[in-house]
Design an enzyme around this catalytic site. Structure first.
Site, PDB file in Angstrom:
ATOM      1  N   HIS A  81       0.852  -1.208   0.000  1.00 60.38           N
ATOM      2  CA  HIS A  81       0.000   0.000   0.000  1.00 60.38           C
ATOM      3  C   HIS A  81       0.875   1.239   0.000  1.00 60.38           C
ATOM      4  CE1 HIS A  81       0.715  -0.569   4.375  1.00 60.38           C
ATOM      5  NE2 HIS A  81       0.586   0.742   4.460  1.00 60.38           N
ATOM      6  N   GLU A 130      -3.754   4.134   1.918  1.00 60.92           N
ATOM      7  CA  GLU A 130      -3.984   4.498   3.333  1.00 60.92           C
ATOM      8  C   GLU A 130      -3.962   6.013   3.433  1.00 60.92           C
ATOM      9  OE1 GLU A 130      -1.086   2.749   5.941  1.00 60.92           O
ATOM     10  OE2 GLU A 130      -1.688   3.968   7.644  1.00 60.92           O
TER      11      GLU A 130
HETATM   12  C1  LIG Z   1      -2.697   0.310  10.153  1.00 60.23           C
HETATM   13  C2  LIG Z   1      -1.335  -0.044  10.561  1.00 60.23           C
HETATM   14  C3  LIG Z   1      -0.301   0.246   9.494  1.00 60.23           C
HETATM   15  C4  LIG Z   1      -0.144   1.757   9.318  1.00 60.23           C
HETATM   16  O1  LIG Z   1       0.455   2.189   8.332  1.00 60.23           O
HETATM   17  O2  LIG Z   1      -0.569   2.482  10.262  1.00 60.23           O
HETATM   18  C5  LIG Z   1      -0.658  -0.410   8.172  1.00 60.23           C
HETATM   19  O3  LIG Z   1      -0.590   0.120   7.098  1.00 60.23           O
HETATM   20  S1  LIG Z   1      -1.218  -2.008   8.326  1.00 60.23           S
HETATM   21  C6  LIG Z   1      -1.560  -2.561   6.656  1.00 60.23           C
HETATM   22  C7  LIG Z   1      -2.392  -3.794   6.730  1.00 60.23           C
HETATM   23  N1  LIG Z   1      -3.811  -3.461   6.901  1.00 60.23           N
HETATM   24  C8  LIG Z   1      -4.602  -3.366   5.806  1.00 60.23           C
HETATM   25  O4  LIG Z   1      -4.198  -3.571   4.682  1.00 60.23           O
HETATM   26  C9  LIG Z   1      -6.045  -2.993   6.091  1.00 60.23           C
HETATM   27  C10 LIG Z   1      -6.806  -2.715   4.791  1.00 60.23           C
HETATM   28  N2  LIG Z   1      -6.767  -3.890   3.915  1.00 60.23           N
HETATM   29  C11 LIG Z   1      -7.889  -4.669   3.728  1.00 60.23           C
HETATM   30  O5  LIG Z   1      -8.968  -4.404   4.235  1.00 60.23           O
HETATM   31  C12 LIG Z   1      -7.697  -5.889   2.839  1.00 60.23           C
HETATM   32  O6  LIG Z   1      -6.328  -6.183   2.735  1.00 60.23           O
HETATM   33  C13 LIG Z   1      -8.267  -5.705   1.374  1.00 60.23           C
HETATM   34  C14 LIG Z   1      -9.767  -5.514   1.433  1.00 60.23           C
HETATM   35  C15 LIG Z   1      -7.598  -4.534   0.683  1.00 60.23           C
HETATM   36  C16 LIG Z   1      -7.944  -6.953   0.579  1.00 60.23           C
HETATM   37  O7  LIG Z   1      -8.507  -8.043   1.244  1.00 60.23           O
HETATM   38  P1  LIG Z   1      -7.979  -9.540   0.938  1.00 60.23           P
HETATM   39  O8  LIG Z   1      -6.505  -9.598   1.117  1.00 60.23           O
HETATM   40  O9  LIG Z   1      -8.840 -10.454   1.735  1.00 60.23           O
HETATM   41  O10 LIG Z   1      -8.160  -9.784  -0.584  1.00 60.23           O
HETATM   42  P2  LIG Z   1      -9.485  -9.807  -1.456  1.00 60.23           P
HETATM   43  O11 LIG Z   1      -9.544 -11.110  -2.135  1.00 60.23           O
HETATM   44  O12 LIG Z   1     -10.687  -9.337  -0.689  1.00 60.23           O
HETATM   45  O13 LIG Z   1      -9.085  -8.667  -2.536  1.00 60.23           O
HETATM   46  C17 LIG Z   1     -10.070  -8.023  -3.299  1.00 60.23           C
HETATM   47  C18 LIG Z   1      -9.344  -7.507  -4.536  1.00 60.23           C
HETATM   48  O14 LIG Z   1      -8.341  -6.548  -4.126  1.00 60.23           O
HETATM   49  C19 LIG Z   1      -7.049  -6.984  -4.572  1.00 60.23           C
HETATM   50  N3  LIG Z   1      -6.098  -6.640  -3.542  1.00 60.23           N
HETATM   51  C20 LIG Z   1      -5.983  -7.189  -2.299  1.00 60.23           C
HETATM   52  N4  LIG Z   1      -4.966  -6.601  -1.607  1.00 60.23           N
HETATM   53  C21 LIG Z   1      -4.443  -5.681  -2.441  1.00 60.23           C
HETATM   54  C22 LIG Z   1      -3.359  -4.746  -2.338  1.00 60.23           C
HETATM   55  N5  LIG Z   1      -2.623  -4.671  -1.200  1.00 60.23           N
HETATM   56  N6  LIG Z   1      -3.079  -3.942  -3.391  1.00 60.23           N
HETATM   57  C23 LIG Z   1      -3.825  -4.028  -4.538  1.00 60.23           C
HETATM   58  N7  LIG Z   1      -4.879  -4.874  -4.731  1.00 60.23           N
HETATM   59  C24 LIG Z   1      -5.158  -5.694  -3.676  1.00 60.23           C
HETATM   60  C25 LIG Z   1      -7.162  -8.478  -4.769  1.00 60.23           C
HETATM   61  O15 LIG Z   1      -6.209  -8.896  -5.729  1.00 60.23           O
HETATM   62  C26 LIG Z   1      -8.589  -8.595  -5.273  1.00 60.23           C
HETATM   63  O16 LIG Z   1      -8.613  -8.221  -6.633  1.00 60.23           O
HETATM   64  P3  LIG Z   1      -9.176  -9.249  -7.725  1.00 60.23           P
HETATM   65  O17 LIG Z   1      -9.024  -8.545  -9.048  1.00 60.23           O
HETATM   66  O18 LIG Z   1     -10.627  -9.480  -7.302  1.00 60.23           O
HETATM   67  O19 LIG Z   1      -8.333 -10.499  -7.586  1.00 60.23           O
HETATM   68 CO   LIG Z   2       0.650   1.715   6.405  1.00 59.02          CO
END
Ligand SMILES: CC[C@H](C(=O)O)C(=O)SCCNC(=O)CCNC(=O)[C@H](O)C(C)(C)COP(=O)(O)OP(=O)(O)OC[C@H]1O[C@@H](n2cnc3c(N)ncnc32)[C@H](O)[C@@H]1OP(=O)(O)O
Ligand SMILES: [Co+2]
Length: 139
Positions: A81, A130
């Site tokens: 991210h 983010e």
């Molecule tokens: C907060 C503390 C720290 C800070 O800086 O303060 C952090 O940054 S912690 C970072 C970790 N926390 C998070 O990432 C929270 C938000 N993330 C989420 O809610 C999920 O990771 C989500 C919804 C982005 C993805 O969920 P999941 O891994 O379960 O995958 P999905 O199958 O639901 O994905 C749907 C769709 O999105 C694509 N995807 C997933 N992750 C990424 C990404 N990092 N970058 C780009 N695209 C992403 C995934 O490939 C799916 O696409 P599709 O075409 O349907 O295959």
């Molecule tokens: Co972060």
């Protein structure tokens, strides 16, 4: 809404220890801060300082960490991210909501101790984004 500086690039890794060694030995990073756990966010974090931003190394903390699936797809880790600063997180939340961006989860305290939220990658050109309220300037 005024977009602020790029605060950090989040890099997911299966091993913060191994990634720190790479940043030290290959990238010449001098100051690599100690890792710390963020149980509420399901990650272990280690910041690598660069002159104008940071790399945020994140490792899963717990089976339900939000980066488990990412690492299943990318076993060696990878760019996860980007994080931009804003002056006012509530105004930013209203702004992005008004633009129809999916806001992931509640606004919560991030790794810099200020409120953050995430925008769905599908609404941001494929980039998990983010948004973080800038730390208050020390007086
Ligand atoms: C907060 C503390 C720290 C800070 O800086 O303060 C952090 O940054 S912690 C970072 C970790 N926390 C998070 O990432 C929270 C938000 N993330 C989420 O809610 C999920 O990771 C989500 C919804 C982005 C993805 O969920 P999941 O891994 O379960 O995958 P999905 O199958 O639901 O994905 C749907 C769709 O999105 C694509 N995807 C997933 N992750 C990424 C990404 N990092 N970058 C780009 N695209 C992403 C995934 O490939 C799916 O696409 P599709 O075409 O349907 O295959
Ligand atoms: Co972060």
């Amino acid at each position: 809404m005024k977009l602020g500086r790029l605060n950090h690039v989040g890099v997911a890794t299966p091993s913060i220890e191994r990634s720190v060694a790479t940043y030290r030995e290959t990238m010449g990073a001098e100051v690599v801060r100690d890792p710390f756990d963020l149980p509420a966010q399901g990650v272990r974090v280690c910041f690598v300082d660069t002159p104008n931003s940071q790399i945020e190394l994140i490792e899963p903390l717990g089976a339900d960490s939000p980066i488990v699936k990412f690492l299943e797809r990318n076993p060696e880790g990878g760019q996860h991210h980007v994080c931009f600063e804003v002056p006012d997180i509530e105004a930013a939340h209203t702004w992005f909501d008004g633009k129809g961006c999916r806001i992931l989860g509640p606004t919560r305290i991030g790794a810099h101790g200020t409120p953050i939220f995430f925008l769905h990658p599908k609404d941001m050109g494929g980039v998990l984004t983010e948004i973080m309220e800038s730390p208050k300037q020390a007086h």
